[in-house]
Design an enzyme around this catalytic site. Structure first.
Site, PDB file in Angstrom:
ATOM      1  N   LYS A   1       0.911  -1.150  -0.047  1.00  0.00           N
ATOM      2  CA  LYS A   1       0.057  -0.061  -0.015  1.00  0.00           C
ATOM      3  C   LYS A   1       1.064   1.235  -0.094  1.00  0.00           C
ATOM      4  CE  LYS A   1      -1.603   3.120   1.895  1.00  0.00           C
ATOM      5  NZ  LYS A   1      -1.588   4.488   1.373  1.00  0.00           N
TER       6      LYS A   1
ATOM      7  N   GLU B   1       9.102   1.470  11.035  1.00  0.00           N
ATOM      8  CA  GLU B   1      10.134   2.592  10.940  1.00  0.00           C
ATOM      9  C   GLU B   1       9.568   3.775  11.017  1.00  0.00           C
ATOM     10  OE1 GLU B   1      13.202   2.242   8.204  1.00  0.00           O
ATOM     11  OE2 GLU B   1      13.992   4.362   8.617  1.00  0.00           O
TER      12      GLU B   1
ATOM     13  N   CYS C   1      13.695  10.303   7.377  1.00  0.00           N
ATOM     14  CA  CYS C   1      13.433  10.107   8.778  1.00  0.00           C
ATOM     15  C   CYS C   1      14.919  10.307   9.489  1.00  0.00           C
ATOM     16  CB  CYS C   1      12.916   8.689   8.641  1.00  0.00           C
ATOM     17  SG  CYS C   1      13.642   7.470   7.773  1.00  0.00           S
TER      18      CYS C   1
ATOM     19  N   GLU D   1       9.350  16.032  15.214  1.00  0.00           N
ATOM     20  CA  GLU D   1       9.855  15.477  13.700  1.00  0.00           C
ATOM     21  C   GLU D   1       9.249  16.655  12.767  1.00  0.00           C
ATOM     22  OE1 GLU D   1       8.814  12.109  11.384  1.00  0.00           O
ATOM     23  OE2 GLU D   1      10.917  11.961  11.181  1.00  0.00           O
TER      24      GLU D   1
HETATM   25  P1  NDP Z   1       1.567   8.719   7.638  1.00  0.00           P
HETATM   26  O1  NDP Z   1       2.309   8.011   8.516  1.00  0.00           O
HETATM   27  O2  NDP Z   1       0.374   9.114   7.817  1.00  0.00           O
HETATM   28  O3  NDP Z   1       1.770   7.917   6.020  1.00  0.00           O
HETATM   29  C1  NDP Z   1       2.601   6.910   5.852  1.00  0.00           C
HETATM   30  C2  NDP Z   1       1.742   5.669   5.473  1.00  0.00           C
HETATM   31  O4  NDP Z   1       0.957   5.185   6.409  1.00  0.00           O
HETATM   32  C3  NDP Z   1       1.009   5.918   4.166  1.00  0.00           C
HETATM   33  O5  NDP Z   1       1.017   4.994   3.123  1.00  0.00           O
HETATM   34  C4  NDP Z   1      -0.133   6.345   4.726  1.00  0.00           C
HETATM   35  O6  NDP Z   1      -1.195   6.199   3.824  1.00  0.00           O
HETATM   36  C5  NDP Z   1      -0.442   5.092   5.598  1.00  0.00           C
HETATM   37  N1  NDP Z   1      -1.477   5.281   6.462  1.00  0.00           N
HETATM   38  C6  NDP Z   1      -1.875   6.379   7.286  1.00  0.00           C
HETATM   39  N2  NDP Z   1      -2.870   6.072   8.112  1.00  0.00           N
HETATM   40  C7  NDP Z   1      -2.885   4.680   8.105  1.00  0.00           C
HETATM   41  C8  NDP Z   1      -3.832   3.930   8.921  1.00  0.00           C
HETATM   42  N3  NDP Z   1      -4.713   4.137   9.830  1.00  0.00           N
HETATM   43  N4  NDP Z   1      -3.600   2.443   8.862  1.00  0.00           N
HETATM   44  C9  NDP Z   1      -2.576   2.184   7.659  1.00  0.00           C
HETATM   45  N5  NDP Z   1      -1.772   2.981   7.125  1.00  0.00           N
HETATM   46  C10 NDP Z   1      -2.033   4.106   7.439  1.00  0.00           C
HETATM   47  O7  NDP Z   1       2.487   9.978   7.182  1.00  0.00           O
HETATM   48  P2  NDP Z   1       2.083  11.341   6.511  1.00  0.00           P
HETATM   49  O8  NDP Z   1       2.344  11.203   5.057  1.00  0.00           O
HETATM   50  O9  NDP Z   1       0.880  11.857   7.061  1.00  0.00           O
HETATM   51  O10 NDP Z   1       3.249  12.430   7.093  1.00  0.00           O
HETATM   52  C11 NDP Z   1       3.272  12.934   8.407  1.00  0.00           C
HETATM   53  C12 NDP Z   1       4.300  12.922   9.311  1.00  0.00           C
HETATM   54  O11 NDP Z   1       4.785  11.618   9.336  1.00  0.00           O
HETATM   55  C13 NDP Z   1       5.389  13.682   8.302  1.00  0.00           C
HETATM   56  O12 NDP Z   1       5.430  15.086   8.610  1.00  0.00           O
HETATM   57  C14 NDP Z   1       6.698  13.059   9.100  1.00  0.00           C
HETATM   58  O13 NDP Z   1       6.923  14.036  10.323  1.00  0.00           O
HETATM   59  C15 NDP Z   1       6.309  11.743   9.462  1.00  0.00           C
HETATM   60  N6  NDP Z   1       6.934  10.781   8.230  1.00  0.00           N
HETATM   61  C16 NDP Z   1       7.766   9.887   8.631  1.00  0.00           C
HETATM   62  C17 NDP Z   1       8.154   9.367   7.679  1.00  0.00           C
HETATM   63  C18 NDP Z   1       9.483   8.384   7.903  1.00  0.00           C
HETATM   64  O14 NDP Z   1      10.180   7.865   7.110  1.00  0.00           O
HETATM   65  N7  NDP Z   1       9.925   8.304   9.167  1.00  0.00           N
HETATM   66  C19 NDP Z   1       7.874   8.843   6.370  1.00  0.00           C
HETATM   67  C20 NDP Z   1       6.389  10.048   6.185  1.00  0.00           C
HETATM   68  C21 NDP Z   1       6.187  10.897   7.096  1.00  0.00           C
HETATM   69  P3  NDP Z   1      -2.011   7.343   3.088  1.00  0.00           P
HETATM   70  O15 NDP Z   1      -0.810   8.719   3.239  1.00  0.00           O
HETATM   71  O16 NDP Z   1      -1.792   7.035   1.480  1.00  0.00           O
HETATM   72  O17 NDP Z   1      -3.169   7.831   3.358  1.00  0.00           O
END
Ligand code: NDP
Length: 495
Positions: free
Chosen positions: A184, A259, A293, A391
């Site tokens: 996903k 992660e 990250c 973050e």
């Molecule tokens: P998310 O954690 O929301 O997104 C990461 C993935 O998780 C996406 O594919 C998202 O889907 C999915 N996801 C979101 N909610 C659910 C759920 N309830 N169940 C299963 N999967 C889910 O990150 P964001 O894109 O909202 O970013 C927000 C913040 O997160 C950033 O500002 C940053 O601080 C942090 N982040 C950290 C990352 C890292 O590498 N450590 C990477 C990305 C974000 P979708 O977005 O398609 O709805």
């Protein structure tokens, strides 16, 4: 390298379920606009729960009755090498998709695709060295063997910052272990993952072994977390999503790989090569526009050099080429979307309200549309300010001075996260001691953001669970089974 430009119309992708390309159950499409230009660049189906269920059924069948888990590691490796070759041949095309959907510079995007090829090849080879254990030291009666078996069907939820590379750090290892997968991707950056499906299809990955369902995390991702028919889920993203995964797993006790976020320190001692350190710190904070990250977002610097080093660093940061992601000269592109850009700038403004001083940057770049933010350095940051604790995921670095070695380590470890840390010093003893004492899954000494598929990665504390890449990257997706085998006539318990 060819010339790169915006597409005349958005590129149209389909999901991949059970070896077939499909629009799935909904008739809705998600359209992605390039964050650097505002142009519509890609479209894919807005997948729904029914699509997730179809993908789970396909992955389940491919694991329970398909050829993949029963093939020898050598046979699986042949297929994975073919996938790697196809990725390599299409690196520029994949890089362009990634550049347009994420806003990252084209040269970096293509570099990440080439890096991913290396990871696929490592995982393919590593499949063949996975082994169990034998205990021939339990006395003459018993021989024990420890087997590693593929864990089963694995859900992979990936974010938008490194869509293709983060997937490469997981998917080939999952496949090498003999598992099947449902991926996903982020609903905003699904293109390169969907393009990969075409390459896996051509390379002979059997139907159902990898399935990709696009759509919202709260719908499709949550369905993977909630399903009893998915044995493990790997989530890369925010700590909030990680917590949701933990909550869901409380009901079905599935294994999780997480992660999550980081608030990573650069510790710069006065005895470091300060020119190298300034360059490394600037790179580590600005790479991928700070949406990394493991990127450094706290500068923990020895007070005796803090002012001079901050100035040296600011001079470097002002010269970072922020601009059009399609320009091969660009070093830093656009942020992911408008809301994220305002969130990042909000941290800067809140920091200023709490007494911090902007040394450089602090605003959008003025000369272009798109979500570009200047690399920003903030001094006089009070302890407890969100700039130091949360973050931010943007090109913003907060300075904290220290007086003693012990204080440096205490500041570095004063975070709920523990993903990475970079240490800058010419004193080898200090470097090794700090490597031991800093709480982080990855440590760099006199460098930052180096990686390679041989070495495991992951986080301590609230930065995550489990390790990806290296041999651990395959072990992660296996179950361990122990067997005791009696080699002697039985001495009866009931005479
Ligand atoms: P998310 O954690 O929301 O997104 C990461 C993935 O998780 C996406 O594919 C998202 O889907 C999915 N996801 C979101 N909610 C659910 C759920 N309830 N169940 C299963 N999967 C889910 O990150 P964001 O894109 O909202 O970013 C927000 C913040 O997160 C950033 O500002 C940053 O601080 C942090 N982040 C950290 C990352 C890292 O590498 N450590 C990477 C990305 C974000 P979708 O977005 O398609 O709805």
């Amino acid at each position: 390298m060819s010339h790169f430009s915006l597409p005349a119309e958005p590129r149209r992708f389909q999901m991949y379920i059970g070896g077939r390309f499909t629009d799935g159950a909904s008739d809705q499409l998600t359209t992605r606009h390039s964050p650097g230009h505002g142009a519509a660049v890609a479209q894919w189906p807005s997948g729904v729960g029914e699509d997730a269920e179809a993908a789970i059924a396909a992955a389940r069948e491919a694991f329970d009755s398909g050829p993949w888990p029963g093939m020898s590691a050598g046979e699986r490796a042949v297929v994975l090498f073919k996938v790697a070759d196809r990725i390599e041949r299409r690196a520029e095309e994949l890089g362009l998709i990634e550049c347009l959907e994420t806003g990252k510079p084209i040269t970096q995007a293509i570099g990440e695709i080439r890096g991913a090829v290396d990871v696929w090849r490592f995982a393919a080879g590593a499949a063949r060295v996975m082994k169990g254990e034998a205990y021939n030291n339990l006395g003459e009666r018993v021989l024990a063997i420890v087997l590693r078996e593929p864990i089963g069907v694995v859900g992979v939820i990936t974010p938008w910052n490194f869509p293709f590379f983060i997937l490469a750090e997981r998917l080939p290892f999952i496949l090498a272990a003999g598992c099947t997968a449902i991926v996903k991707p982020s609903e905003a950056t699904s293109g390169s993952t969907l393009k990969l499906c075409e390459l896996m299809h051509e390379a002979g990955v059997p139907p159902g072994v990898v399935n990709v369902v696009t759509g919202k995390g709260s719908v499709v991702g949550q369905r993977l977390l909630d399903s009893d028919r998915v044995d493990m889920v790997s989530v890369t993203g925010s700590t909030t999503t990680g917590r949701k995964a933990i909550e869901a797993s409380a009901a079905n006790v599935k294994k999780l790989g997480l992660e999550l976020g980081g608030k990573n320190p650069h510790i710069v001692f006065a005895d470091a090569d300060l020119d190298d350190a300034a360059d490394g710190v600037a790179f580590g904070m600005a790479f991928n526009a700070g949406q990394c990250c493991v990127g450094g977002s706290r500068l923990v610097v020895e007070r005796s050099i803090a002012e001079a080093f901050t100035e040296k660093l600011a001079q470097k940061m002002r010269r970072i080429r922020v601009g059009d992601p399609l320009d091969v000269q660009t070093q830093v592109g656009a942020l992911f979307d408008e809301a994220h850009m305002h969130k990042v700038l909000g941290y800067v403004q809140e920091g200023v309200r709490m007494g911090a001083r902007i040394v450089c940057g602090g605003a959008r770049t003025e000369d272009r549309a798109g979500y570009f933010v200047q690399p920003t350095l903030m001094a006089n940051v009070r302890p407890g300010t969100p700039l130091l604790r949360e973050e931010i995921f943007g090109p913003v670095l907060a300075v904290v001075p220290f007086d003693t070695y012990e204080e440096a380590i205490a500041i570095a470890n004063d975070s709920e996260f523990g993903l990475s840390a970079s240490i800058w010093t010419k004193d080898i003893t200090k470097a090794l001691r700090a490597t031991r004492e800093v709480e982080a899954g990855r440590v760099w000494v006199n460098t930052t953001l180096d990686n390679g598929p041989e070495t495991p990665l992951g986080g301590m504390k609230q930065s995550g669970l489990g390790r990806e890449a290296g041999l651990s990257g395959i072990e992660e997706y296996t179950e361990v089974k122990t067997a005791h085998i009696n080699l002697q006539p039985r001495t009866h318990w009931i005479a």
